[in-house]
Design an enzyme around this catalytic site. Structure first.
Site, PDB file in Angstrom:
ATOM      1  N   HIS A 172       0.835  -1.206   0.000  1.00 56.12           N
ATOM      2  CA  HIS A 172       0.000   0.000   0.000  1.00 56.12           C
ATOM      3  C   HIS A 172       0.873   1.260   0.000  1.00 56.12           C
ATOM      4  CE1 HIS A 172      -4.283  -0.798   0.121  1.00 56.12           C
ATOM      5  NE2 HIS A 172      -4.523   0.403   0.623  1.00 56.12           N
ATOM      6  N   ASP A 176      -3.526   6.949  -1.417  1.00 55.29           N
ATOM      7  CA  ASP A 176      -4.840   6.535  -1.914  1.00 55.29           C
ATOM      8  C   ASP A 176      -4.633   5.982  -3.321  1.00 55.29           C
ATOM      9  OD1 ASP A 176      -7.532   6.087  -2.032  1.00 55.29           O
ATOM     10  OD2 ASP A 176      -8.120   8.193  -2.248  1.00 55.29           O
ATOM     11  N   GLY A 179      -5.635   0.253  -4.635  1.00 54.56           N
ATOM     12  CA  GLY A 179      -6.386  -0.837  -5.246  1.00 54.56           C
ATOM     13  C   GLY A 179      -6.380  -0.736  -6.757  1.00 54.56           C
ATOM     14  N   ARG A 180      -6.633   0.459  -7.258  1.00 52.83           N
ATOM     15  CA  ARG A 180      -6.639   0.648  -8.710  1.00 52.83           C
ATOM     16  C   ARG A 180      -5.241   0.464  -9.296  1.00 52.83           C
ATOM     17  NH1 ARG A 180     -11.453   4.876  -7.958  1.00 52.83           N
ATOM     18  NH2 ARG A 180     -10.390   5.038  -5.960  1.00 52.83           N
ATOM     19  N   ALA A 181      -4.224   0.948  -8.578  1.00 53.34           N
ATOM     20  CA  ALA A 181      -2.848   0.751  -9.053  1.00 53.34           C
ATOM     21  C   ALA A 181      -2.497  -0.732  -9.092  1.00 53.34           C
ATOM     22  CB  ALA A 181      -1.870   1.506  -8.157  1.00 53.34           C
ATOM     23  N   SER A 182      -2.930  -1.479  -8.079  1.00 50.45           N
ATOM     24  CA  SER A 182      -2.619  -2.912  -8.035  1.00 50.45           C
ATOM     25  C   SER A 182      -3.282  -3.656  -9.187  1.00 50.45           C
ATOM     26  CB  SER A 182      -3.045  -3.524  -6.692  1.00 50.45           C
ATOM     27  OG  SER A 182      -4.446  -3.490  -6.540  1.00 50.45           O
ATOM     28  N   ARG A 183      -4.497  -3.260  -9.544  1.00 50.90           N
ATOM     29  CA  ARG A 183      -5.185  -3.921 -10.648  1.00 50.90           C
ATOM     30  C   ARG A 183      -4.565  -3.532 -11.999  1.00 50.90           C
ATOM     31  NH1 ARG A 183      -9.148  -3.006  -6.727  1.00 50.90           N
ATOM     32  NH2 ARG A 183      -9.855  -0.999  -7.559  1.00 50.90           N
ATOM     33  N   ASN A 217      -3.753 -12.117   6.150  1.00 46.63           N
ATOM     34  CA  ASN A 217      -3.906 -12.606   7.523  1.00 46.63           C
ATOM     35  C   ASN A 217      -3.395 -14.024   7.730  1.00 46.63           C
ATOM     36  OD1 ASN A 217      -5.173 -10.174   8.200  1.00 46.63           O
ATOM     37  ND2 ASN A 217      -7.201 -10.954   7.683  1.00 46.63           N
TER      38      ASN A 217
END
Length: 251
Positions: A172, A176, A179-183, A217
């Site tokens: 991360h 901000d 999530g979009r960067a990871s996709r 986790n």
């Protein structure tokens, strides 16, 4: 038959009609620009519909009654998607590339933090996972870049793409837009290796997030990698339908 075997059968069938060039390549690229931008933004709460996303990206029009940020996210993601395709013939995914994609996506939303590793700790709702401290980000991202370069060939391309997403989103590194960067970087890995995009519809948001949590986790990447493989397979089937390519026997 395992999902990876199904993907490989479809990959062979699609590869037989390649290369996609000229007008056909542009059509496919534009088609999935709309779908990936809409779905990736919708997962994060963007309110634009897929039709409105098409209007913003293809016609350059605004949509009355929608938050300005939602419009900026749509245009920004479309620009980052275009940049992603400029790297399709590269055999690398560098921290410089990742920062550039994030900058394109985020600069109209928060120019000061666009393409910059975060300078403060973060807490993400829905998980008690402890993300790295800002002072550790340079080291973690350098390690990720090394892992990409050295370990990529050891995995099936679809599995590698899923693992890359997991590793990045668990760092991360941005304030901000992670999530979009990871996709985006996951899909960059897929198209560089000649595979189709993994598009995650918002209806699968809970399943998607649960699979990420199982990795964060419990250290188990398999549910997420299987989830991504299913999404790639669905895109393959859609492309085969659009191009009238017979689906191989995968019973």
């Amino acid at each position: 038959m395992k999902i990876i075997e199904k993907i490989d059968r479809c990959h062979e069938a699609i590869s037989a009609v390649r290369p996609f060039e000229g007008h056909m390549l542009k059509q496919l690229k534009d088609y999935y620009r709309i779908g990936l931008t809409w779905s990736s933004n919708a997962i994060e709460g963007n309110t634009l519909t897929i039709s409105e996303t098409k209007v913003v990206l293809e016609d350059g029009l605004t949509v009355a009654g929608r938050p300005l940020r939602d419009l900026y996210e749509t245009v920004g993601h479309g620009n980052a998607y275009n940049f992603m395709f400029t790297l399709i013939r590269e055999n690398r995914i560098s921290t410089t590339d990742i920062k550039a994609m994030h900058r394109l996506f985020f600069k109209e939303i928060d120019e000061e933090n666009a393409g910059i590793w975060r300078k403060e700790p973060i807490i993400v709702t829905g998980t008690d996972y402890a993300f790295p401290h800002p002072g550790e980000l340079d080291g973690h991202m350098s390690e990720l870049e090394d892992w990409i370069a050295k370990e990529r060939s050891k995995y099936h391309p679809v599995t590698f793409a899923g693992l890359l997403h997991l590793k990045f989103v668990s760092i991360h590194p941005f304030i901000d837009g992670n999530g979009r960067a990871s996709r985006l970087i996951m899909n960059l890995a897929l198209i560089q290796d000649g595979y189709q995009l993994a598009i995650i519809p918002p209806v699968l948001r809970a399943e998607y997030n649960d699979a990420i949590r199982q990795y964060q986790n419990k250290g188990n990447p398999e549910p997420f990698c299987d989830f991504i493989a299913e999404r790639v397979y669905e895109t393959q089937k859609e492309i085969m339908r659009l191009l009238h390519i017979p689906l191989p026997d995968i019973k």
